[in-house]
Design a protein around this motif. Structure first.
Motif, PDB file in Angstrom:
ATOM      1  N   ALA A 273       0.833  -1.210   0.000  1.00  0.00           N
ATOM      2  CA  ALA A 273       0.000   0.000   0.000  1.00  0.00           C
ATOM      3  C   ALA A 273       0.867   1.259   0.000  1.00  0.00           C
ATOM      4  O   ALA A 273       1.975   1.260   0.535  1.00  0.00           O
ATOM      5  N   PRO A 302       1.401   7.140  11.693  1.00  0.00           N
ATOM      6  CA  PRO A 302       2.380   6.128  12.105  1.00  0.00           C
ATOM      7  C   PRO A 302       2.927   5.420  10.875  1.00  0.00           C
ATOM      8  O   PRO A 302       2.231   5.299   9.869  1.00  0.00           O
ATOM      9  N   ASP A 303       4.172   4.971  10.922  1.00  0.00           N
ATOM     10  CA  ASP A 303       4.710   4.119   9.856  1.00  0.00           C
ATOM     11  C   ASP A 303       4.301   2.691  10.206  1.00  0.00           C
ATOM     12  O   ASP A 303       4.866   2.084  11.131  1.00  0.00           O
ATOM     13  N   GLY A 319       8.488  -5.102   2.272  1.00  0.00           N
ATOM     14  CA  GLY A 319       8.070  -3.716   2.063  1.00  0.00           C
ATOM     15  C   GLY A 319       8.311  -3.277   0.628  1.00  0.00           C
ATOM     16  O   GLY A 319       8.955  -3.980  -0.153  1.00  0.00           O
ATOM     17  N   ALA A 321       9.357   0.323  -1.749  1.00  0.00           N
ATOM     18  CA  ALA A 321       9.839   1.695  -1.683  1.00  0.00           C
ATOM     19  C   ALA A 321       9.839   2.287  -3.078  1.00  0.00           C
ATOM     20  O   ALA A 321      10.180   1.611  -4.048  1.00  0.00           O
ATOM     21  N   GLU A 323      11.522   5.080  -5.210  1.00  0.00           N
ATOM     22  CA  GLU A 323      12.682   5.980  -5.189  1.00  0.00           C
ATOM     23  C   GLU A 323      12.883   6.583  -6.573  1.00  0.00           C
ATOM     24  O   GLU A 323      12.525   5.976  -7.590  1.00  0.00           O
TER      25      GLU A 323
HETATM   26  N1  CTP Z   1       4.614   2.462   4.858  1.00  0.00           N
HETATM   27  C1  CTP Z   1       3.878   2.229   5.990  1.00  0.00           C
HETATM   28  N2  CTP Z   1       3.358   3.275   6.708  1.00  0.00           N
HETATM   29  C2  CTP Z   1       3.614   4.545   6.336  1.00  0.00           C
HETATM   30  C3  CTP Z   1       4.387   4.775   5.170  1.00  0.00           C
HETATM   31  C4  CTP Z   1       4.872   3.725   4.463  1.00  0.00           C
HETATM   32  O1  CTP Z   1       3.669   1.069   6.342  1.00  0.00           O
HETATM   33  N3  CTP Z   1       3.104   5.538   7.043  1.00  0.00           N
HETATM   34  C5  CTP Z   1       5.160   1.299   4.110  1.00  0.00           C
HETATM   35  C6  CTP Z   1       4.672   1.201   2.691  1.00  0.00           C
HETATM   36  O2  CTP Z   1       3.550   0.368   2.580  1.00  0.00           O
HETATM   37  C7  CTP Z   1       5.874   0.591   1.968  1.00  0.00           C
HETATM   38  C8  CTP Z   1       7.028   1.189   2.722  1.00  0.00           C
HETATM   39  O3  CTP Z   1       6.548   1.478   4.023  1.00  0.00           O
HETATM   40  O4  CTP Z   1       5.943  -0.797   2.100  1.00  0.00           O
HETATM   41  C9  CTP Z   1       7.489   2.444   2.079  1.00  0.00           C
HETATM   42  O5  CTP Z   1       8.320   3.067   2.951  1.00  0.00           O
HETATM   43  P1  CTP Z   1       8.614   4.626   2.947  1.00  0.00           P
HETATM   44  O6  CTP Z   1       9.689   4.877   3.939  1.00  0.00           O
HETATM   45  O7  CTP Z   1       7.381   5.400   3.082  1.00  0.00           O
HETATM   46  O8  CTP Z   1       9.173   4.761   1.535  1.00  0.00           O
HETATM   47  P2  CTP Z   1       8.805   5.748   0.452  1.00  0.00           P
HETATM   48  O9  CTP Z   1       7.354   5.623   0.110  1.00  0.00           O
HETATM   49  O10 CTP Z   1       9.738   5.485  -0.633  1.00  0.00           O
HETATM   50  O11 CTP Z   1       8.986   7.182   1.151  1.00  0.00           O
HETATM   51  P3  CTP Z   1      10.264   7.957   1.754  1.00  0.00           P
HETATM   52  O12 CTP Z   1      11.415   7.716   0.853  1.00  0.00           O
HETATM   53  O13 CTP Z   1       9.780   9.332   1.824  1.00  0.00           O
HETATM   54  O14 CTP Z   1      10.543   7.441   3.143  1.00  0.00           O
END
Ligand code: CTP
Length: 397
Positions: A273, A302-303, A319, A321, A323
């Motif tokens: 997601a 929250p992450d 997970g 990402a 990029e």
């Molecule tokens: N994810 C999550 N909860 C969040 C944001 C992201 O569980 N609040 C999960 C996503 O589902 C995905 C992964 O973390 O599996 C993505 O990590 P993220 O660090 O958000 O990567 P990017 O989307 O690439 O963003 P950024 O580089 O800004 O950290």
């Protein structure tokens, strides 16, 4: 489907025309298709069209002189590695179960060793007739795969069960049946998909461009591999893959609740997601009226994945990402930070990867293994590769 030899056998249901699209979709997926029709079916749909779409002559008449095969029905039966009857009428179902082989369809299906699939379509009373039901049960017991007919408006003017499902659903069902394995039997896989929506007021939200295609393809693939699949999905326009336990959510917080409340009982979590990193601090109870300008205060969500990583026990965490630069370096940092077993790092700077397109490319990253490069491929193919890796991770746990 690539390099599969599929016979599509068409009997005389009024929905025979839908089989044309089935043939076309199968060919687009790389299968080679030959069509067999009953004489009566040719009054409903044109053999000419089937011939054009399949790229092969259509077999109808048992006694027609065909030069390329010695005994045509046997040659066809041997050529096939999959045999699907679409639509399968009550008459043809009855004949197959009774062992009657008096035309090209019934002789080829009797002569082939290929797995057989039937898509029944008929009037509701005919479908519910105990004779049809007995025949279908009997064929099922003999190893025939039977697709449930859909409910809806029927050509006879009533609404009920017996409708031939749409071609897309037929092909999806076929694919799921044909590509089944038991590699993940007994494993529970939770997949998140789609882009979360953060409400501003009752009619507006902050969203993102995620289509959900990657997550849905993974859920479908995991189900094909025999896993128990829970699909926690933010709103998308996609059809729910068959055989998965569907949990609809909208915001990041509702997704977090859905995932965390099931975490103890799952073996694998794939977080495909696109979770909003922020939500609106004060959601308006009523629709916000027009004004010259406005400011929304956002707070951090929250992450979810990082939270799961922090309390990981037996689970395998995958997970994603997105990029645009330093894909491996940034991705590897996420693997460590979120305590992941695998990360699918996409290079979304490419026009044929990432959000809202059907293809993807990037790297598979691990905590203590070299990265694996994934060239550009369809999301369904990538889903297959991801789940193959998951099978290995489960095995080595
Ligand atoms: N994810 C999550 N909860 C969040 C944001 C992201 O569980 N609040 C999960 C996503 O589902 C995905 C992964 O973390 O599996 C993505 O990590 P993220 O660090 O958000 O990567 P990017 O989307 O690439 O963003 P950024 O580089 O800004 O950290």
């Amino acid at each position: 489907m690539r390099e599969k030899h599929i016979i599509v056998a068409v009997s005389a249901g009024i929905a025979a025309y839908k089989a044309i699209e089935v043939v076309s979709r199968l060919r687009k997926k790389g299968a080679e298709v030959k069509v067999v029709m009953t004489e009566n079916a040719t009054h409903i749909a044109s053999p000419l069209t089937f011939g054009e779409i399949s790229g092969h002559p259509v077999a109808i008449d048992m006694f027609e002189q065909v030069h390329q095969w010695d005994v045509e029905h046997i040659a066809l039966a041997t050529w096939a590695d999959t045999y699907v009857v679409v639509p399968a009428t009550a008459n043809v179902i009855g004949k197959i179960y009774a062992g009657i082989a008096d035309d090209m369809l019934t002789t080829t299906i009797m002569a082939t060793k290929a797995p057989k699939y039937l898509c029944p379509a008929m009037n509701t009373e005919m479908y519910n007739n105990p004779i049809t039901q007995r025949n279908l049960e009997g064929l099922q017991a003999l190893g025939y795969h039977i697709m449930e007919p859909a409910e809806g408006w029927l050509a006879c003017g009533i609404t009920g069960v017996g409708r031939l499902p749409e071609p897309e659903a037929i092909v999806e069902w076929l694919e799921s049946q044909m590509c089944k394995s038991n590699e993940l039997e007994g494993t529970t896989v939770l997949v998140t998909a789609g882009g979360t929506q953060e409400n501003i007021d009752p009619v507006r939200y902050i969203g993102n461009r995620s289509s959900g295609k990657m997550g849905y393809a993974i859920a479908e693939q995991a189900a094909r591999m025999g896993a128990n699949v829970i699909l926690v999905s933010a709103p998308t326009s996609l059809a729910v893959p068959s055989g998965v336990d569907f949990v609809p959510v909208d915001s990041a917080l509702s997704m977090q609740h859905a995932v965390e409340s099931r975490y103890d009982t799952v073996d694998v979590v794939v977080m495909a997601a696109a979770v909003s990193d922020f939500r609106v601090l004060h959601k308006a109870e009523q629709k916000i009226k027009k004004m010259e300008s406005m400011t929304l205060e956002l707070v951090k969500n929250p992450d979810i994945l990082q939270g799961l990583g922090a309390k990981k026990k037996h689970q395998i965490l995958v997970g994603f990402a997105a990029e645009t630069e330093h894909v491996i370096e940034y991705g590897q940092d996420k693997v460590a930070r979120k305590n992941l077993d695998m990360l699918v790092a996409n290079d979304v700077s490419k026009s044929n990867a990432g959000f809202n397109v059907d293809t993807n490319e990037g790297y598979f990253l691990y905590p203590n293994k070299d990265p694996k490069e994934m060239p550009n491929m369809k999301k369904s193919e990538l889903a297959h590769n991801i789940m193959k890796e998951v099978v290995e991770l489960v095995k080595n746990k």
